[in-house]
Design a protein around this motif. Structure first.
Motif, short mmCIF file in Angstrom:
data_model
loop_
_atom_site.label_atom_id
_atom_site.label_comp_id
_atom_site.label_asym_id
_atom_site.label_seq_id
_atom_site.Cartn_x
_atom_site.Cartn_y
_atom_site.Cartn_z
N ALA A 8 0.82 -1.23 0.00
CA ALA A 8 0.00 0.00 0.00
C ALA A 8 0.85 1.27 0.00
CB ALA A 8 -0.93 -0.01 1.20
N SER A 9 2.15 1.16 0.28
CA SER A 9 3.00 2.36 0.28
C SER A 9 3.63 2.61 -1.09
CB SER A 9 4.12 2.21 1.32
OG SER A 9 4.95 1.11 0.96
N GLY A 10 3.31 1.78 -2.06
CA GLY A 10 3.91 1.90 -3.39
C GLY A 10 3.12 2.81 -4.32
N ASP A 36 6.47 -9.34 5.62
CA ASP A 36 7.58 -9.28 4.65
C ASP A 36 7.41 -10.36 3.59
OD1 ASP A 36 9.97 -9.16 3.31
OD2 ASP A 36 11.21 -9.04 5.12
N GLU A 38 9.46 -11.55 1.78
CA GLU A 38 10.59 -12.49 1.70
C GLU A 38 10.28 -13.76 2.48
OE1 GLU A 38 14.65 -11.12 1.87
OE2 GLU A 38 13.98 -9.07 1.52
N ALA A 61 5.88 -5.62 -4.69
CA ALA A 61 6.84 -6.30 -5.57
C ALA A 61 8.18 -5.60 -5.43
CB ALA A 61 6.39 -6.21 -7.03
N ILE A 62 9.22 -6.29 -5.85
CA ILE A 62 10.48 -5.58 -6.09
C ILE A 62 10.33 -5.14 -7.54
CG2 ILE A 62 12.99 -5.69 -6.16
CD1 ILE A 62 12.84 -8.01 -4.18
N SER A 63 10.01 -3.87 -7.73
CA SER A 63 9.66 -3.41 -9.08
C SER A 63 10.86 -2.76 -9.79
CB SER A 63 8.49 -2.42 -9.02
OG SER A 63 8.88 -1.27 -8.30
N VAL A 78 10.03 -12.80 -3.50
CA VAL A 78 9.10 -11.68 -3.26
C VAL A 78 8.08 -11.57 -4.40
CG1 VAL A 78 8.94 -9.15 -3.09
CG2 VAL A 78 10.76 -10.40 -1.87
N LEU A 100 -0.97 -7.85 -9.39
CA LEU A 100 -0.49 -6.97 -10.46
C LEU A 100 0.73 -7.55 -11.15
CD1 LEU A 100 -0.85 -3.37 -9.01
CD2 LEU A 100 -2.39 -4.62 -10.48
N ASP A 103 4.08 -5.51 -18.23
CA ASP A 103 4.37 -5.73 -19.66
C ASP A 103 5.78 -6.33 -19.84
OD1 ASP A 103 5.38 -3.28 -18.66
OD2 ASP A 103 5.51 -2.39 -20.65
N VAL A 149 -0.03 -4.33 -15.99
CA VAL A 149 0.00 -2.88 -16.21
C VAL A 149 1.36 -2.48 -16.78
CG1 VAL A 149 -1.66 -2.54 -14.33
CG2 VAL A 149 0.78 -2.30 -13.85
N SER A 150 1.46 -1.26 -17.29
CA SER A 150 2.73 -0.83 -17.89
C SER A 150 2.98 0.64 -17.58
CB SER A 150 2.68 -1.03 -19.41
OG SER A 150 1.54 -0.41 -19.95
N VAL A 152 3.68 2.79 -15.15
CA VAL A 152 2.75 3.44 -14.22
C VAL A 152 3.21 4.87 -13.92
CG1 VAL A 152 1.68 3.31 -11.95
CG2 VAL A 152 2.22 1.19 -13.19
N1 NAP Z 1 6.00 1.08 -11.76
C1 NAP Z 1 5.75 0.66 -12.99
O1 NAP Z 1 5.96 1.37 -13.97
C2 NAP Z 1 5.17 -0.72 -13.21
C3 NAP Z 1 5.02 -1.17 -14.52
C4 NAP Z 1 4.46 -2.41 -14.75
C5 NAP Z 1 4.06 -3.19 -13.69
N2 NAP Z 1 4.23 -2.77 -12.42
C6 NAP Z 1 3.79 -3.65 -11.32
O2 NAP Z 1 2.79 -2.98 -10.58
C7 NAP Z 1 2.88 -3.36 -9.20
C8 NAP Z 1 3.01 -2.11 -8.35
O3 NAP Z 1 4.20 -1.42 -8.74
P1 NAP Z 1 4.62 -0.04 -8.08
O4 NAP Z 1 5.26 0.78 -9.12
O5 NAP Z 1 3.47 0.52 -7.29
O6 NAP Z 1 5.76 -0.54 -7.08
P2 NAP Z 1 6.55 0.29 -5.99
O7 NAP Z 1 6.18 1.73 -6.02
O8 NAP Z 1 7.97 -0.11 -6.12
O9 NAP Z 1 5.97 -0.31 -4.61
C9 NAP Z 1 6.27 -1.62 -4.25
C10 NAP Z 1 5.58 -1.91 -2.93
O10 NAP Z 1 5.99 -3.24 -2.55
C11 NAP Z 1 6.45 -3.18 -1.20
N3 NAP Z 1 7.46 -4.20 -0.99
C12 NAP Z 1 8.62 -4.38 -1.69
N4 NAP Z 1 9.29 -5.44 -1.18
C13 NAP Z 1 8.53 -5.92 -0.16
C14 NAP Z 1 8.69 -6.99 0.77
N5 NAP Z 1 9.77 -7.79 0.77
N6 NAP Z 1 7.72 -7.20 1.68
C15 NAP Z 1 6.64 -6.41 1.75
N7 NAP Z 1 6.42 -5.37 0.90
C16 NAP Z 1 7.37 -5.14 -0.04
C17 NAP Z 1 7.01 -1.78 -1.03
O11 NAP Z 1 7.06 -1.45 0.33
P3 NAP Z 1 8.31 -0.58 0.88
O12 NAP Z 1 8.38 0.62 -0.02
O13 NAP Z 1 7.95 -0.28 2.27
O14 NAP Z 1 9.50 -1.47 0.73
C18 NAP Z 1 5.96 -0.97 -1.79
O15 NAP Z 1 4.84 -0.75 -0.98
C19 NAP Z 1 4.06 -4.32 -9.10
O16 NAP Z 1 3.57 -5.63 -9.20
C20 NAP Z 1 4.89 -4.01 -10.34
O17 NAP Z 1 5.62 -5.14 -10.75
C21 NAP Z 1 4.77 -1.54 -12.14
#
Ligand code: NAP
Length: 294
Positions: A8-10, A36, A38, A61-63, A78, A100, A103, A149-150, A152
């Motif tokens: 939720a913080s992402g 976590d 992990e 995710a680890i994005s 993860v 989620l 692409d 999604v792509s 974002v």
């Molecule tokens: N960003 C893009 O352009 C994009 C594009 C395509 C798909 N996606 C997908 O969309 C989804 C959301 O992406 P986003 O951009 O919102 O990601 P993000 O901003 O990187 O946020 C990731 C979130 O996952 C949490 N997280 C990471 N490692 C964790 C762990 N070990 N345990 C618990 N929480 C963990 C983070 O918490 P902390 O910050 O507290 O670590 C954060 O809340 C993901 O599935 C990503 O693969 C993103």
């Protein structure tokens, strides 16, 4: 209705949490340290313990592509194993599970819009871990929904290339954007709207969620963003943007798929509208400018 949101913080998670609360959902959003990813077994147990949630959404995710490349095992745990544990636990609690994806599960070799059944052949560890998640989630829970999604954008607190470009332009810095990689941007608030849409009830498998239109390079996206910033009066004149090749970007240590724009016609056929790619970018610019003035 109670919704359990991981991540939720992402970038997406923040938009989803805000939309869920605005729509009267009761929100359960464990922080990273509290649950976590992990530890997949503990993640599954967390979902089982919170069996009053009717909807579970995994935005965690680890994005970061490079972080995954540097630690493939952690990326697998993860990004794939924990989502699979969530999916399995939801099968037991009866909660709806939405995960989620990206692409980047596509190889992106050929230009053009990709259908959801195009073969997944990721070119980096991030994409591999997300592709593995898609299969494991579907195997663990046939009713689960995977939203790909792509690019974002639209969360000023978690800047994407649109907000980065705008911030650099406002600081008068040199602007560089890749011209040889294309996809379609997706606004974080549109993803939240899709996730909460009742039109998704009963839909399972993979659904592609992006803005509409032809594939857009980061270079074209940057120009649209900056032109809109000029039209809004945020920039005095259109700055020069130098086009770049992805292979010359030294901060990218992992390969990137070149053409990953996805066909969103299945989403539109459900009666869920999406904006054009340029409208999506312009809205992200407006959100960013409003955020700067806050
Ligand atoms: N960003 C893009 O352009 C994009 C594009 C395509 C798909 N996606 C997908 O969309 C989804 C959301 O992406 P986003 O951009 O919102 O990601 P993000 O901003 O990187 O946020 C990731 C979130 O996952 C949490 N997280 C990471 N490692 C964790 C762990 N070990 N345990 C618990 N929480 C963990 C983070 O918490 P902390 O910050 O507290 O670590 C954060 O809340 C993901 O599935 C990503 O693969 C993103």
């Amino acid at each position: 209705m109670k919704v359990l949101i991981f991540g939720a913080s992402g970038r997406v998670g923040m938009a989803l949490s805000a939309a869920a609360q605005a729509n009267g959902y009761e929100l359960l959003a464990p922080a990273h340290a509290e649950c976590d990813l992990e530890q997949p077994a503990a993640v599954g147990e967390y979902v089982l313990r919170h069996d009053t949630a009717q909807l579970v959404v995994n935005c965690a995710a680890i994005s970061q592509v490079e972080s995954c490349q540097d630690d493939p095992l952690r990326a697998h745990v993860v990004n794939a194993m924990s989502p699979a544990a969530m999916a399995l636990a939801c099968r037991h609690t009866g909660a709806r599970f939405i995960h989620l994806s990206t692409d980047y599960v596509l190889d992106g070799r050929r230009p053009g819009l990709k259908s959801a059944d195009a073969r997944c052949k990721p070119v980096n560890i991030y994409g591999m871990s997300k592709a593995e998640a898609e299969s494991q989630v579907s195997e663990s829970n046939a009713e689960a929904l995977i939203l790909r999604v792509s690019w974002v954008c639209g969360n000023p607190e978690k800047p994407s290339f649109v907000e980065h470009m705008l911030a650099q332009a406002l600081r008068g810095e040199k602007l560089l954007a890749a011209a040889d990689q294309d996809s379609l941007p997706t606004h974080a608030q549109d993803i939240a709207r899709v996730i909460l849409s009742p039109r998704l009830n009963g839909v399972s498998g993979v659904l592609q969620v992006t803005s509409c239109g032809e594939p857009m390079s980061r270079y074209s996206g940057a120009k649209i963003a900056l032109e809109h910033a000029c039209a809004l009066g945020a920039l005095q004149q259109m700055p020069h943007v130098e086009s770049q090749l992805v292979c010359t970007m030294s901060r990218f240590r992992a390969p990137r798929p070149a053409h990953t724009a996805m066909d969103n016609s299945a989403l539109l056929a459900l009666g869920i509208p999406m904006p054009s790619a340029s409208a999506c970018v312009c809205r992200a610019v407006e959100d960013y400018m409003r955020w700067l003035r806050r």
